[in-house]
Design an enzyme around this catalytic site. Structure first.
Site, PDB file in Angstrom:
ATOM      1  N   TYR A 154     -33.586  -7.385 -30.783  1.00  0.00           N
ATOM      2  CA  TYR A 154     -34.703  -7.231 -31.835  1.00  0.00           C
ATOM      3  C   TYR A 154     -35.050  -8.463 -32.635  1.00  0.00           C
ATOM      4  O   TYR A 154     -36.221  -8.904 -32.723  1.00  0.00           O
ATOM      5  CB  TYR A 154     -34.122  -6.321 -32.829  1.00  0.00           C
ATOM      6  N   LYS A 158     -38.909 -10.414 -32.681  1.00  0.00           N
ATOM      7  CA  LYS A 158     -39.828 -11.091 -33.684  1.00  0.00           C
ATOM      8  C   LYS A 158     -39.977 -12.282 -33.940  1.00  0.00           C
ATOM      9  O   LYS A 158     -40.801 -12.849 -34.534  1.00  0.00           O
ATOM     10  CB  LYS A 158     -38.795 -10.162 -35.040  1.00  0.00           C
ATOM     11  N   THR A 191     -38.928   3.793 -42.605  1.00  0.00           N
ATOM     12  CA  THR A 191     -39.693   4.485 -41.361  1.00  0.00           C
ATOM     13  C   THR A 191     -38.577   4.890 -40.509  1.00  0.00           C
ATOM     14  O   THR A 191     -37.327   4.701 -40.497  1.00  0.00           O
ATOM     15  CB  THR A 191     -40.570   3.492 -40.693  1.00  0.00           C
TER      16      THR A 191
END
Length: 279
Positions: A154, A158, A191
């Site tokens: 991840y 990014k 989220t």
């Protein structure tokens, strides 16, 4: 955050195309936005950023309509998923979070260039994350084949987005195009991205999230600022956090790495690296 970004841009009078891989969620988002009776309008179009074929089909359908494109917000992403591959064989974080946006942006560049003007540049806004500070890009093992770690994958995706943004802006500037590219950090936002945390971490997160995490609307605020603020007119090559220009990681400013990643990415998605020529 994607919904909040689309809702706010529609409220500013923009015609917003919500692109995503869930028709049910996308159509539902459009319905909610339309119920607000904003000046702008919204529609949903299907695209799966984990599929190079789907991206190409989406772009072709968009171009066939002859619409201008003044703002592109690269917002989709997955986080901390178990080791999985896209249909094209890429590690999922790298393939969806980064390569999908890389291909989508490049295929839409000609439309963005035609839409931007000296007084009103077209804008590319790419959502990265503070995790990019710990990201590592190894050109001979971009997809973590040697040792898979979901957090590392991840973070790498990014970081790749920030490197891409800076390289893209340099090319746009060199070509004299009226298009800007910026990366944004939304902060820690409550989220569904955290759904892949282990059970103990999920339990620990719940009470903390309501106190310390941002709401999706708050998380979307920096993307909206980059996409619509008059202060960002003509301004590109920035990493934005809390509506402020912030230093990204030292690695992200490595121009040699930016170029190497760009060239390798072109090869992976089947693009010719011809630069950004003036039409």
């Amino acid at each position: 955050m994607g919904y909040e970004t689309a809702r706010h841009l529609t409220s500013l009078g923009m015609y917003v195309v919500i692109a995503g891989n869930s028709k049910e969620e996308g159509v539902g988002a459009v319905k909610k936005i339309q119920e607000e009776n904003y000046e702008g309008k919204a529609e949903f179009q299907y695209v799966d950023l984990a599929s190079l074929k789907s991206i190409r089909q989406f772009v072709q359908k968009f171009k066939d309509r002859g619409l201008p494109l003044h703002v592109l917000v690269n917002n989709a992403g997955v986080m901390l998923v178990p080791e999985r591959k896209t249909e094209d064989g890429f590690e999922l974080h790298f393939g969806l979070n980064y390569l999908g946006h890389f291909l989508l942006t490049n295929l839409l560049l000609d439309t963005l260039k035609k839409s931007g003007t000296a007084d009103s540049c077209a804008r590319i806004v790419t959502v990265s994350s503070a995790t990019h500070y710990g990201g590592v890009i190894t050109m001979d093992d971009l997809q973590g084949r040697l040792c898979y770690c979901s957090h590392g994958a991840y973070s790498q995706s990014k970081l790749a987005l920030v490197l891409f943004t800076y390289c893209l802006q340099q090319r746009l500037t060199s070509g004299g195009f009226h298009v800007t590219a910026n990366a944004v950090d939304p902060g820690m936002v409550n989220t569904d991205l955290y759904q892949n945390l282990c059970s103990p971490a999920q339990l620990a997160k719940r009470p903390v999230a309501w106190l310390l995490f941002r709401t999706p609307a708050e998380g979307a605020s920096t993307s909206i600022y980059a996409a619509a603020s008059s202060e960002m007119e003509g301004v590109g090559g920035c990493y934005l956090y809390n509506g402020q220009r912030t230093q990204s990681s030292d690695t992200s400013y490595n121009e040699d790495l930016q170029v190497k990643l760009w060239k390798q990415s072109c090869a992976l998605v089947g693009l010719k690296d011809e630069g950004l020529r003036v039409d």
